[in-house]
Design a protein around this motif. Structure first.
Motif, mmCIF file in Angstrom:
data_model
loop_
_atom_site.group_PDB
_atom_site.id
_atom_site.type_symbol
_atom_site.label_atom_id
_atom_site.label_comp_id
_atom_site.label_asym_id
_atom_site.label_seq_id
_atom_site.Cartn_x
_atom_site.Cartn_y
_atom_site.Cartn_z
ATOM 1 N N ALA A 1 53.718 65.044 43.007
ATOM 2 C CA ALA A 1 52.570 65.099 42.103
ATOM 3 C C ALA A 1 52.905 64.554 40.738
ATOM 4 O O ALA A 1 52.027 64.166 39.976
ATOM 5 N N THR B 1 41.583 74.540 45.810
ATOM 6 C CA THR B 1 42.613 74.428 46.860
ATOM 7 C C THR B 1 43.333 73.093 46.772
ATOM 8 O O THR B 1 44.566 73.009 46.869
ATOM 9 N N SER B 2 42.575 72.019 46.585
ATOM 10 C CA SER B 2 43.196 70.705 46.468
ATOM 11 C C SER B 2 44.073 70.617 45.234
ATOM 12 O O SER B 2 45.153 70.021 45.258
ATOM 13 N N GLU B 3 43.645 71.244 44.156
ATOM 14 C CA GLU B 3 44.475 71.223 42.947
ATOM 15 C C GLU B 3 45.776 71.986 43.161
ATOM 16 O O GLU B 3 46.843 71.565 42.694
ATOM 17 N N THR B 4 45.709 73.124 43.913
ATOM 18 C CA THR B 4 46.927 73.886 44.198
ATOM 19 C C THR B 4 47.897 73.084 45.040
ATOM 20 O O THR B 4 49.111 73.036 44.788
ATOM 21 N N LEU B 5 47.367 72.406 46.092
ATOM 22 C CA LEU B 5 48.227 71.580 46.938
ATOM 23 C C LEU B 5 48.834 70.425 46.154
ATOM 24 O O LEU B 5 49.991 70.051 46.343
ATOM 25 N N LEU B 6 48.063 69.872 45.239
ATOM 26 C CA LEU B 6 48.575 68.777 44.422
ATOM 27 C C LEU B 6 49.683 69.250 43.500
ATOM 28 O O LEU B 6 50.659 68.550 43.242
ATOM 29 N N LEU C 1 51.695 71.806 44.163
ATOM 30 C CA LEU C 1 52.871 72.133 44.962
ATOM 31 C C LEU C 1 53.589 70.887 45.477
ATOM 32 O O LEU C 1 54.775 70.952 45.819
ATOM 33 N N ASN C 2 52.878 69.806 45.568
ATOM 34 C CA ASN C 2 53.501 68.578 46.090
ATOM 35 C C ASN C 2 54.552 68.077 45.105
ATOM 36 O O ASN C 2 54.330 68.018 43.904
ATOM 37 N N SER C 3 55.709 67.741 45.643
ATOM 38 C CA SER C 3 56.800 67.269 44.781
ATOM 39 C C SER C 3 56.498 65.927 44.171
ATOM 40 O O SER C 3 57.036 65.570 43.119
#
Length: 294
Positions: free
Chosen positions: A47, A36-41, A43-45
């Protein structure tokens, strides 16, 4: 010098980065990141920015504020401000009167005066009215405060010669001290003159009296004099009083005769005799016996 300073700064930065890298190598802990943290990372612009989050935080906040300001400006441009101030008739009349006061000059109603000129005129008028009010208040206060102090001659002379000829404070203090000493000496001389006019009786010398009356006291020491004053004089005075009493008793030879009854009555009594009350006890016993018979 600038290039050398820049080179030193870059060298210090490289050294700091190398020290930080070496410190990180000393800590082998590697946290495990969940999916989950990798997915959010991903998606973050931000990143793509390799910097840590504590370094990217300030830029992210600045970007957010800029975005909010752009949205606010766009909304204001799309929706015109509906505010329309309402002017009451009194304000409108005051404005018309102020514009008409300029006459036909450059600041007439056709060409209203600049705001700066109008504000300057109003400030001047306010300052003038304030000065008039202060002057009137001072005049009224002066009329209420009728006290007029009387200045004596010394104070007036001190006020007139306040400059003291341009002398410094130390010279003026020296001059004042000298004058005070002269006045003190003058008063002392006058007092001595007055004392000389007073009566001075002739006093005899005590040494001559001691030589004729008590020559031994001239040769006594300090300890002998203290002993005489503390003990010998007191003993001598007590002996003189005893002699005076003896002489008074011898001057009156009368001796009264005291009979036996007077001697018995005059003898000292004991405490039991002073407390005893035989007659009272007899009366109490008789009264108690009478009560028993009844």
């Amino acid at each position: 010098l600038h290039r050398e300073a820049s080179a030193r700064a870059a060298s210090r930065e490289r050294s700091a980065a190398e020290v930080a890298r070496m410190e990180m190598e000393c800590f082998p802990f590697a946290p495990q990141i969940n999916p989950t943290s990798e997915t959010l990372l991903a998606l973050n612009s931000s990143a793509q920015d390799p910097r840590p989050v504590h370094q990217r935080l300030a830029d992210a906040q600045r970007h957010r504020l800029q975005r909010k300001e752009e949205l606010r400006l766009r909304l204001e441009a799309e929706q015109p401000t509906p505010f329309r101030p309402s002017i009451n008739p009194v304000s409108e009349a005051i404005t018309q009167a102020a514009l008409a006061a300029g006459g036909g000059g450059p600041f007439s109603s056709a060409s209203p005066p600049p705001v700066a000129h109008r504000l300057a005129c109003e400030a001047s008028a306010l300052a003038e009215r304030k000065a008039q009010r202060e002057a009137q208040a001072l005049h009224e206060e002066a009329q209420q405060c009728t006290f007029a102090p009387k200045v004596d001659g010394i104070s007036a002379r001190l006020a007139e010669g306040a400059d003291n000829g341009g002398r410094s404070v130390f010279r003026r203090l020296d001059s004042w001290a000298t004058n005070r000493e002269e006045r003190r000496q003058h008063r002392h001389a006058l007092a001595e003159t007055e004392q000389a006019k007073l009566f001075r009786p002739r006093v005899s010398d005590a040494t001559d009296i001691l030589l004729t009356a008590r020559p031994g006291r001239l040769r006594e020491t300090e300890s002998q004099r203290i002993d005489r004053l503390a003990y010998a004089d007191a003993a001598r005075k007590s002996a003189q009083l005893d002699d005076a009493r003896q002489a008074e008793a011898e001057a009156h030879p009368f001796r009264p005769r005291i009979d036996a009854i007077s001697a018995r009555l005059a003898r000292p009594k004991t405490d039991d005799e002073m407390v005893a009350d035989a007659r009272g006890r007899a009366r109490r016993e008789a009264a108690a016996a009478a009560e028993e018979e009844e």
